[in-house]
Design an enzyme around this catalytic site. Structure first.
Site, PDB file in Angstrom:
ATOM      1  N   GLY A 250      87.585  21.345  16.605  1.00 14.42           N
ATOM      2  CA  GLY A 250      86.243  21.756  16.987  1.00 14.42           C
ATOM      3  C   GLY A 250      85.389  20.587  17.447  1.00 14.42           C
ATOM      4  O   GLY A 250      84.634  20.695  18.427  1.00 14.42           O
ATOM      5  N   ASP A 251      85.506  19.464  16.746  1.00 17.87           N
ATOM      6  CA  ASP A 251      84.777  18.253  17.152  1.00 17.87           C
ATOM      7  C   ASP A 251      85.253  17.792  18.529  1.00 17.87           C
ATOM      8  O   ASP A 251      84.449  17.327  19.354  1.00 17.87           O
ATOM      9  CB  ASP A 251      85.003  17.134  16.130  1.00 17.87           C
ATOM     10  CG  ASP A 251      84.743  17.592  14.708  1.00 17.87           C
ATOM     11  OD1 ASP A 251      83.799  18.381  14.510  1.00 17.87           O
ATOM     12  OD2 ASP A 251      85.492  17.177  13.805  1.00 17.87           O
TER      13      ASP A 251
END
Length: 299
Positions: A250-251
């Site tokens: 996600g990052d």
């Protein structure tokens, strides 16, 4: 300039144990120590994609020294604030038949440390981007996200928020440039279960109505959705590949979005780059590299 803020960064100690058993001595067959924390991951991936950023946050103790060393080794420009009490946390991630995590507490920060962090954001101005992501430790004020945003908003800084539930929703009246929940986090906000991309779209629009300019929703194997401030909606299934490690995916999507927007000037380009970068991280035991992302984009 892009800055990332990680209030409670970590050293991630990743081990693999065959047939782990509680109450017994278990021996590892693989181990690795990596710099951790959502904002730290964003900075590392941005660097891998050829975009400079500066990582802000708090560190303490010998584990803080090692975190700074590993970040520098990864090419991250660190501007961490050293605090005196406690130590940078160690998060143990045990991979066996089931995955188990033990997350440390982290150091103790006070109001004077908060003021130092806020002052570090004063270097940002119009056109710059600040990424604020991850949890807020109990020793810090619960409104840290809002305080950071209120500090930079008068200067026209674009703020990206990647956080869960109340941490995210409380920032919406302040107009973040981008929020990035996953479909489960988005569903939790509204008390619904969101499984498909079509189901995600109306709830992403609701976050826009509450104040977010752009809403990027990551959905692991289902791909993702971007509802852009232009009114456009972009959807895509996930790239094909074998998931090796979803930590940091996600990052990586956040980093890919920022890199793609800078390179293409379009939200469609930013979205495609976000999905490819998130997938590239998920398909390897390290965070995405430029070559891996370009291979997925070409495919």
């Amino acid at each position: 300039m892009i800055c990332t803020v990680t209030f409670n960064p970590s050293l991630d100690y990743i081990v693999r144990v065959d047939d782990m058993r509680l109450g017994a001595i278990n021996r590892t067959t693989y181990e690795q120590v990596l710099p951790g924390g959502k904002g730290v991951n964003v900075s590392i991936v941005l660097g891998n994609l050829g975009h400079a950023s500066r990582a802000l946050g708090f560190v303490a103790g010998f584990t803080g020294d090692e975190l700074v060393r590993l970040c520098a080794e990864a090419g991250v420009d660190c501007d961490f604030i050293r605090v005196e009490r406690g130590m940078t946390r160690v998060n143990v991630k045990v991979k066996s038949a089931e995955e188990t995590e033990l997350n440390g507490m982290g150091p103790q920060m006070g109001e004077e440390d908060v003021e130092v962090l806020l002052a570090r954001t004063d270097a940002l101005g119009a056109g710059d981007t600040l990424v604020v992501s991850g949890s807020v430790p109990a020793c810090l004020p619960h409104d840290m996200y809002e305080r950071v945003m209120e500090r930079v908003a008068p200067r026209g800084v674009r703020v990206v928020v990647d956080a869960e539930r109340d941490l995210l929703t409380r920032t919406l009246p302040l107009g973040p440039f981008l929020v990035k929940p996953n479909n489960h986090e988005l569903g939790d906000i509204f008390g619904v279960e969101l499984r498909t991309r079509d189901e995600v779209v109306p709830y992403a629009r609701r976050l826009q109505e509450m104040g977010a300019a752009n809403v990027l929703v990551s959905m692991a194997g289902e791909g993702g959705v971007l509802v852009a401030e232009t009114g456009e909606v972009f959807q895509s299934p996930a790239a094909k590949g074998t998931v090796v490690n979803s930590v940091g995916a996600g990052d990586s999507s956040v980093a890919g979005f920022l890199a793609g927007l800078a390179e293409t000037g379009s939200y469609e380009g930013a979205f495609r780059m976000a999905l490819a970068t998130g997938s590239a991280s998920a398909f390897s035991d390290h965070l995405a590299t430029r070559a891996e992302v370009e291979a997925l984009l070409a495919g």
